[in-house]
Design a protein around this motif. Structure first.
Motif, PDB file in Angstrom:
ATOM      1  N   ALA A 306       0.902  -1.099  -0.003  1.00 11.19           N
ATOM      2  CA  ALA A 306      -0.102  -0.049  -0.034  1.00 11.19           C
ATOM      3  C   ALA A 306       0.864   1.151  -0.007  1.00 11.19           C
ATOM      4  CB  ALA A 306      -1.099  -0.132   1.095  1.00 11.19           C
ATOM      5  N   LEU A 307       0.595   2.297  -0.899  1.00  8.79           N
ATOM      6  CA  LEU A 307       1.094   3.535  -0.764  1.00  8.79           C
ATOM      7  C   LEU A 307       0.539   4.344   0.314  1.00  8.79           C
ATOM      8  CD1 LEU A 307       2.731   5.689  -2.231  1.00  8.79           C
ATOM      9  CD2 LEU A 307       0.496   6.478  -3.199  1.00  8.79           C
ATOM     10  N   LEU A 308       1.573   4.706   1.240  1.00  6.50           N
ATOM     11  CA  LEU A 308       1.314   5.602   2.522  1.00  6.50           C
ATOM     12  C   LEU A 308       1.372   7.145   2.025  1.00  6.50           C
ATOM     13  CD1 LEU A 308       0.263   5.308   5.550  1.00  6.50           C
ATOM     14  CD2 LEU A 308       2.899   5.537   6.100  1.00  6.50           C
ATOM     15  N   LEU A 309       0.306   7.819   2.229  1.00  7.75           N
ATOM     16  CA  LEU A 309       0.411   9.293   1.816  1.00  7.75           C
ATOM     17  C   LEU A 309       0.028  10.178   3.384  1.00  7.75           C
ATOM     18  CD1 LEU A 309      -1.812   9.741  -1.212  1.00  7.75           C
ATOM     19  CD2 LEU A 309       0.614   9.735  -1.210  1.00  7.75           C
ATOM     20  N   GLU A 310       0.911  11.205   3.411  1.00  6.48           N
ATOM     21  CA  GLU A 310       0.315  12.075   4.704  1.00  6.48           C
ATOM     22  C   GLU A 310      -0.375  13.329   3.756  1.00  6.48           C
ATOM     23  OE1 GLU A 310       2.200  14.858   8.064  1.00  6.48           O
ATOM     24  OE2 GLU A 310       3.457  13.830   6.566  1.00  6.48           O
ATOM     25  N   LEU A 311      -1.562  13.678   4.303  1.00 10.11           N
ATOM     26  CA  LEU A 311      -2.458  14.496   3.464  1.00 10.11           C
ATOM     27  C   LEU A 311      -2.556  15.915   4.709  1.00 10.11           C
ATOM     28  CD1 LEU A 311      -5.381  12.400   2.337  1.00 10.11           C
ATOM     29  CD2 LEU A 311      -3.161  13.033   1.190  1.00 10.11           C
ATOM     30  N   ARG A 312      -2.192  16.983   4.515  1.00 11.45           N
ATOM     31  CA  ARG A 312      -2.148  18.256   5.318  1.00 11.45           C
ATOM     32  C   ARG A 312      -2.973  19.172   5.012  1.00 11.45           C
ATOM     33  NH1 ARG A 312       3.560  18.202   4.089  1.00 11.45           N
ATOM     34  NH2 ARG A 312       4.683  16.601   5.209  1.00 11.45           N
ATOM     35  N   LEU A 313      -3.606  19.717   6.084  1.00 12.43           N
ATOM     36  CA  LEU A 313      -4.253  20.969   6.134  1.00 12.43           C
ATOM     37  C   LEU A 313      -3.732  22.146   6.878  1.00 12.43           C
ATOM     38  CD1 LEU A 313      -7.978  19.799   6.588  1.00 12.43           C
ATOM     39  CD2 LEU A 313      -7.264  20.631   4.438  1.00 12.43           C
ATOM     40  N   ASN A 314      -3.343  23.089   6.158  1.00  9.23           N
ATOM     41  CA  ASN A 314      -2.765  24.320   7.282  1.00  9.23           C
ATOM     42  C   ASN A 314      -3.492  25.393   7.426  1.00  9.23           C
ATOM     43  OD1 ASN A 314      -2.964  25.950   4.712  1.00  9.23           O
ATOM     44  ND2 ASN A 314      -0.837  25.275   3.995  1.00  9.23           N
ATOM     45  N   GLY A 315      -4.872  25.618   7.238  1.00  6.73           N
ATOM     46  CA  GLY A 315      -5.808  26.485   7.712  1.00  6.73           C
ATOM     47  C   GLY A 315      -5.845  27.804   6.941  1.00  6.73           C
ATOM     48  N   THR A 316      -5.268  27.665   5.794  1.00  7.44           N
ATOM     49  CA  THR A 316      -5.273  28.989   4.984  1.00  7.44           C
ATOM     50  C   THR A 316      -6.347  28.883   4.211  1.00  7.44           C
ATOM     51  OG1 THR A 316      -3.730  27.634   3.199  1.00  7.44           O
ATOM     52  CG2 THR A 316      -2.684  29.016   4.666  1.00  7.44           C
ATOM     53  N   ASN A 317      -7.042  27.630   3.871  1.00 11.42           N
ATOM     54  CA  ASN A 317      -8.368  27.790   3.068  1.00 11.42           C
ATOM     55  C   ASN A 317      -9.202  27.428   4.052  1.00 11.42           C
ATOM     56  OD1 ASN A 317      -7.501  28.346   0.358  1.00 11.42           O
ATOM     57  ND2 ASN A 317      -6.232  26.371   0.743  1.00 11.42           N
ATOM     58  N   SER A 318     -10.499  27.546   3.836  1.00  8.16           N
ATOM     59  CA  SER A 318     -11.499  26.932   4.330  1.00  8.16           C
ATOM     60  C   SER A 318     -12.122  25.461   4.219  1.00  8.16           C
ATOM     61  CB  SER A 318     -12.972  27.687   4.188  1.00  8.16           C
ATOM     62  OG  SER A 318     -13.159  27.598   2.737  1.00  8.16           O
ATOM     63  N   ARG A 319     -11.125  24.539   3.916  1.00  5.58           N
ATOM     64  CA  ARG A 319     -11.524  23.255   3.644  1.00  5.58           C
ATOM     65  C   ARG A 319     -11.410  22.351   4.647  1.00  5.58           C
ATOM     66  NH1 ARG A 319      -6.311  21.886  -0.659  1.00  5.58           N
ATOM     67  NH2 ARG A 319      -6.645  23.779  -2.151  1.00  5.58           N
ATOM     68  N   GLU A 320     -12.286  21.417   4.717  1.00  5.49           N
ATOM     69  CA  GLU A 320     -12.583  20.486   5.889  1.00  5.49           C
ATOM     70  C   GLU A 320     -12.000  18.850   5.279  1.00  5.49           C
ATOM     71  OE1 GLU A 320     -13.679  21.006   8.819  1.00  5.49           O
ATOM     72  OE2 GLU A 320     -14.216  23.001   8.772  1.00  5.49           O
ATOM     73  N   PRO A 321     -11.637  18.239   6.028  1.00  4.58           N
ATOM     74  CA  PRO A 321     -11.264  16.855   5.607  1.00  4.58           C
ATOM     75  C   PRO A 321     -12.356  15.901   5.362  1.00  4.58           C
ATOM     76  CG  PRO A 321     -11.096  16.955   8.142  1.00  4.58           C
ATOM     77  CD  PRO A 321     -11.534  18.220   7.523  1.00  4.58           C
ATOM     78  N   ASP A 322     -12.784  16.134   3.920  1.00  5.56           N
ATOM     79  CA  ASP A 322     -13.995  15.390   3.546  1.00  5.56           C
ATOM     80  C   ASP A 322     -13.521  14.104   3.019  1.00  5.56           C
ATOM     81  OD1 ASP A 322     -16.114  14.590   1.637  1.00  5.56           O
ATOM     82  OD2 ASP A 322     -16.867  16.579   1.219  1.00  5.56           O
ATOM     83  N   LEU A 323     -13.722  13.123   3.972  1.00  2.00           N
ATOM     84  CA  LEU A 323     -13.386  11.673   3.771  1.00  2.00           C
ATOM     85  C   LEU A 323     -14.254  11.015   2.511  1.00  2.00           C
ATOM     86  CD1 LEU A 323     -12.676  10.375   7.518  1.00  2.00           C
ATOM     87  CD2 LEU A 323     -11.174  11.542   5.828  1.00  2.00           C
ATOM     88  N   GLY A 324     -15.365  11.350   2.221  1.00  2.32           N
ATOM     89  CA  GLY A 324     -16.111  10.879   1.292  1.00  2.32           C
ATOM     90  C   GLY A 324     -15.573  11.138   0.062  1.00  2.32           C
ATOM     91  N   LEU A 325     -15.292  12.492  -0.110  1.00  2.00           N
ATOM     92  CA  LEU A 325     -14.669  13.125  -1.322  1.00  2.00           C
ATOM     93  C   LEU A 325     -13.258  12.326  -1.560  1.00  2.00           C
ATOM     94  CD1 LEU A 325     -15.108  15.171  -3.696  1.00  2.00           C
ATOM     95  CD2 LEU A 325     -14.068  16.776  -2.016  1.00  2.00           C
ATOM     96  N   LEU A 326     -12.550  12.278  -0.522  1.00  2.00           N
ATOM     97  CA  LEU A 326     -11.174  11.572  -0.555  1.00  2.00           C
ATOM     98  C   LEU A 326     -11.452  10.301  -1.214  1.00  2.00           C
ATOM     99  CD1 LEU A 326      -8.047  11.957  -0.149  1.00  2.00           C
ATOM    100  CD2 LEU A 326      -8.599  11.034   2.133  1.00  2.00           C
ATOM    101  N   PHE A 327     -12.237   9.426  -0.489  1.00  2.00           N
ATOM    102  CA  PHE A 327     -12.508   8.114  -1.195  1.00  2.00           C
ATOM    103  C   PHE A 327     -12.828   7.886  -2.685  1.00  2.00           C
ATOM    104  CE2 PHE A 327     -11.916   7.179   3.255  1.00  2.00           C
ATOM    105  CZ  PHE A 327     -12.026   5.857   3.566  1.00  2.00           C
ATOM    106  N   SER A 328     -13.661   8.870  -3.026  1.00  2.00           N
ATOM    107  CA  SER A 328     -14.217   8.927  -4.207  1.00  2.00           C
ATOM    108  C   SER A 328     -12.953   9.169  -5.151  1.00  2.00           C
ATOM    109  CB  SER A 328     -15.376   9.996  -4.317  1.00  2.00           C
ATOM    110  OG  SER A 328     -16.550   9.254  -3.612  1.00  2.00           O
ATOM    111  N   ALA A 329     -12.378  10.245  -4.787  1.00  2.00           N
ATOM    112  CA  ALA A 329     -11.370  10.755  -5.866  1.00  2.00           C
ATOM    113  C   ALA A 329      -9.972   9.825  -5.718  1.00  2.00           C
ATOM    114  CB  ALA A 329     -10.642  12.105  -5.179  1.00  2.00           C
ATOM    115  N   LEU A 330      -9.660   9.025  -4.749  1.00  2.00           N
ATOM    116  CA  LEU A 330      -8.400   8.392  -4.913  1.00  2.00           C
ATOM    117  C   LEU A 330      -8.843   6.918  -5.366  1.00  2.00           C
ATOM    118  CD1 LEU A 330      -6.557   9.323  -1.865  1.00  2.00           C
ATOM    119  CD2 LEU A 330      -6.522  10.357  -3.996  1.00  2.00           C
ATOM    120  N   GLY A 331     -10.076   6.335  -5.067  1.00  2.58           N
ATOM    121  CA  GLY A 331     -10.662   4.950  -5.329  1.00  2.58           C
ATOM    122  C   GLY A 331      -9.480   3.809  -4.807  1.00  2.58           C
TER     123      GLY A 331
END
Length: 386
Positions: A306-331
């Motif tokens: 398995a590929l191991l990724l670190e995904l970071r949020l630095n607060g500069t945007n109004s992003r939330e960690p949308d896991l549903g979107l992440l699962f759909s995007a990465l497959g």
């Protein structure tokens, strides 16, 4: 909180109902904006401090230019010997700068004579790491002493002490001696004593370093409540990033007597720019467990790894960690390995570790897709299939 703070809040709520709103009563985003436009309370202008040493002069501070705003909680952090205590003590002139000026409410306190300095120090309360209580005096006598020295009449002293002990939650400990108190209770006595002259600035010199984690949280909650209720400007020094995260509005990082980074807490925690800041933050941001590190591969050995990724949020945007979107995007088969996401000052910062198997996308495409959802993405390696 205590009755004293409750009464202060009731009075404040009356003002707010009449249109005089305190920034601390507002949602954080608006309160932060209000603080940004608050007037300057303390200004350091090109501050330098040099001590005489056996091996020659020792430069503890140099080129410090800094503003502390009225009503904020401002943190100064750095490793041992970084110059934190030297800088803090220039505010009440326990240290006299070798160069530059410290301005409080626009006045250069370096020019103050003895009587002006006495008046200044009554406007600035200070609490210490090791409490500095007199062991032969009771709680009441320890808090009362500065008022007695100042010549305040006895009845007024007694009323003031009773009010302050209620404020810090020690109304039942008037006649106890320091040896009968816990560490947290001793620090509450220290806070009450620091407030006897109704200061508008409170200095905290490693005020929680001698306390256990649970007591530290209680003391920080008390300081935050005092800041919000009484409108005090609080300047604290610490080597603990947890303290900065819990209580401060802004922070400056010192190294070898100089500023290496400063800004709102969310920004410094979410996107640290300097190596010293990253080092100080590392205990809070441990990414990989020892077990995972030991088994991590730099290249896949089998198709199943398995590929191991670190995904970071630095607060500069109004992003939330949308896991549903992440699962759909990465497959593929996506596993959440670790989550260290937190809300700081109304912003989302932190990181996720995810492992991906059997994705239909190549690695470059995976990273590209993840970056549409997160601020930064890093490949940490591969995890061998069971």
């Amino acid at each position: 909180m205590t009755g004293s703070i409750t009464s202060i809040r009731q009075a404040r709520n009356t003002h707010e109902a009449e249109g005089d709103q305190s920034s601390h009563a507002l949602p954080y985003a608006l309160a932060a904006t209000t603080l940004e436009h608050a007037e300057t309370h303390i200004r350091f202008q090109d501050i330098g401090k040099t001590y005489s040493g056996e091996q020659g002069p020792v430069r503890a501070l140099h080129g410090i230019d800094l503003v502390v705003r009225k009503g904020e909680i401002f943190g100064i952090i750095g490793r041992s010997g970084a110059g934190k205590s030297s800088l803090l003590r220039t505010i009440n002139r326990l240290e006299q700068p070798s160069e530059g000026q410290v301005l409080i409410d626009g006045e250069d306190i370096g020019r103050y004579g003895t009587s002006e300095l006495v008046a200044l120090r009554r406007r600035i309360g200070m609490i210490f790491q090791h409490f500095n209580l007199l062991s032969a005096k009771t709680v009441r006598q320890n808090v009362e002493l500065p008022l007695k020295v100042a010549g305040v009449p006895r009845q007024e002293r007694q009323q003031k002490v009773a009010s302050l002990l209620k404020l810090v939650g020690l109304e039942n400990k008037h006649d106890a001696y320091p040896a009968q108190l816990s560490g947290g209770q001793k620090q509450r006595v220290g806070i009450a004593r620091a407030l006897v002259h109704d200061p508008d600035i409170l200095l905290c010199d490693e005020a929680t370093s001698a306390l256990d984690p649970e007591t530290t949280q209680a003391i920080l909650a008390l300081l935050r409540d005092i800041n919000r209720s009484l409108g005090l400007t609080i300047v604290l020094i610490t080597h603990e990033m947890e303290v900065i995260r819990e209580i401060c509005d802004r922070v400056v990082v010192l190294e070898c007597g100089a500023i290496v980074e400063q800004g709102p807490v969310w920004r410094v925690f979410g996107d640290p720019h300097h190596d010293v800041t990253r080092t100080l933050l590392s205990p809070l941001q441990q990414t990989l467990s020892d077990d995972l590190k030991a088994h991590l591969l730099t290249q896949p050995l089998r198709q199943n790894d398995a590929l191991l990724l670190e995904l970071r949020l630095n607060g500069t945007n109004s992003r939330e960690p949308d896991l549903g979107l992440l699962f759909s995007a990465l497959g593929g088969q996506l596993t959440l390995v670790k989550s260290a996401i937190q809300r700081l000052q109304g912003r989302t910062v932190g990181h996720l570790l995810v492992s991906i198997r059997h994705s239909p996308h190549a690695q470059e495409e995976l990273i590209k897709r993840a970056r549409r959802i997160f601020d930064d993405v890093e490949v940490l390696g591969y995890v061998a299939a069971d």
